[in-house]
Design an enzyme around this catalytic site. Structure first.
Site, mmCIF file in Angstrom:
data_model
loop_
_atom_site.group_PDB
_atom_site.id
_atom_site.type_symbol
_atom_site.label_atom_id
_atom_site.label_comp_id
_atom_site.label_asym_id
_atom_site.label_seq_id
_atom_site.Cartn_x
_atom_site.Cartn_y
_atom_site.Cartn_z
ATOM 1 N N ASP A 19 1.122 13.454 -4.161
ATOM 2 C CA ASP A 19 0.550 13.144 -2.857
ATOM 3 C C ASP A 19 0.572 14.450 -2.067
ATOM 4 O OD1 ASP A 19 -0.332 11.701 -0.567
ATOM 5 O OD2 ASP A 19 1.746 11.534 0.110
ATOM 6 N N ASP A 53 0.382 14.925 2.045
ATOM 7 C CA ASP A 53 1.148 14.880 3.291
ATOM 8 C C ASP A 53 2.502 14.227 3.082
ATOM 9 O OD1 ASP A 53 -0.941 16.014 5.016
ATOM 10 O OD2 ASP A 53 -2.030 14.196 4.519
#
Length: 320
Positions: A83, A85
């Site tokens: 991922d 953020d």
């Protein structure tokens, strides 16, 4: 397992969940989150841990078997999926939130998201979806159009400007990579493991993070799946299934690194192993279906896990 793996304590087993056929795994560490006043860790204790004695015995047994011509070392993951953020960079509180608020101020919308409110809004995947849900729940700004189609374009324009402001922060390198990210990516690329970033954020923002903070040489070797590349965002597994299809790998051979429950749910629904590295906004979330939970990836001498750990995770060597 190398000394990088964190020590763990008392063993507890939990029932399997229904997100995928994979069984939940326990391998918990909690050592490098920021501390509150008085020295208390921001990471709450996990109910799912292994005994250090049991772990050492298992490692000794594997080493003995290998030395006697036993089973070969665990195969490496076919792909390592990150991922963006909260995983590559802890961007939410002082990056995306600030950029949203600057955009609202520029447009004179009379809207401002404080730290607590934005934490709640993060339960919604995607910036445009986040704004739409907020305006629907409260009220649309007076300057917003009235029809649904015009409001969709209005939100898209806000998000475009927000992305420009966020990218400026990244290009100035005001938000650093989280500990261990570059180390693990280099280890994976060096051993021929495919690496990708799978995010609900705008593709330009994700590309800026990868290029500016990891460097152009690494960026050329990392595939990015972001923004509206899929019609349904996390917790839907679509982005991870797209990554597996595009990279031509089996989902069950992939290891995902996430920091939130919506990302974890997406990875598990895709049939992938998922390691959670908690971030500022997710330190208190319950990650019971995760295959492993750490406070960060970490750099030596405080490294939490490495590529070997990911390989062992695929072999279910740490299933209780």
């Amino acid at each position: 397992m190398k000394a990088m793996a964190a020590t763990a304590t008392a063993s507890t087993s939990l029932p399997a969940r229904t997100f995928s056929s994979a069984r939940p795994v326990a391998w918990i560490a909690a050592r490098c989150l920021p501390r509150r006043a008085g020295g208390e860790s921001m990471l709450s204790p996990s109910p799912l841990r292994f005994s250090a004695v049991r772990t050492r015995r298992a490692e000794a047994a594997r080493a003995s078997a290998a030395g006697a011509g036993g089973a070969p070392a665990a195969a490496l993951p076919a792909a390592l999926l990150f991922d963006c953020d909260g995983v590559l960079v802890d961007t939410e509180k002082d990056g995306h939130r600030i950029s949203f608020n600057e955009t609202f101020a520029e447009r004179e919308l009379g809207v401002s998201w404080d730290v607590e409110l934005y934490g709640e809004l993060l339960k919604i995947g995607g910036g445009k979806e986040r704004m739409t849900a907020y305006f629907n729940k409260t009220e649309w700004p007076a300057k917003a159009p009235k029809t649904d189609e015009e409001r969709k374009e209005f939100v898209a324009s806000l998000h475009k400007r927000k992305t420009e402001l966020f990218m400026a922060l990244i290009e100035k390198k005001l938000l650093p990579l989280r500990p261990g990210v570059q180390r693990l990516i280099d280890e994976a690329l060096g051993k021929g493991v495919k690496v990708a970033v799978c995010s609900t954020s705008n593709e330009k923002a994700v590309s800026a993070i990868v290029s500016c903070l990891l460097g152009p040489d690494r960026a050329e070797k990392i595939t990015i799946f972001a923004g509206d590349v899929v019609p349904r965002k996390k917790p839907d597994p679509a982005i991870y299934l797209l990554a597996a299809t595009t990279l031509e790998v089996d989902p069950s051979s992939c290891v995902v690194v996430e920091d939130s429950n919506i990302g974890l749910s997406a990875a598990k629904a895709a049939g992938m192993k998922c390691i959670v590295t908690k971030s500022g906004y997710t330190a208190d979330e319950d990650f019971v279906i995760a295959d492993a939970v750490f406070d960060c990836i970490g750099d030596p001498p405080e490294g939490r896990f490495d590529l070997e750990f990911c390989a062992n995770l695929l072999q279910k060597q740490f299933v209780s």
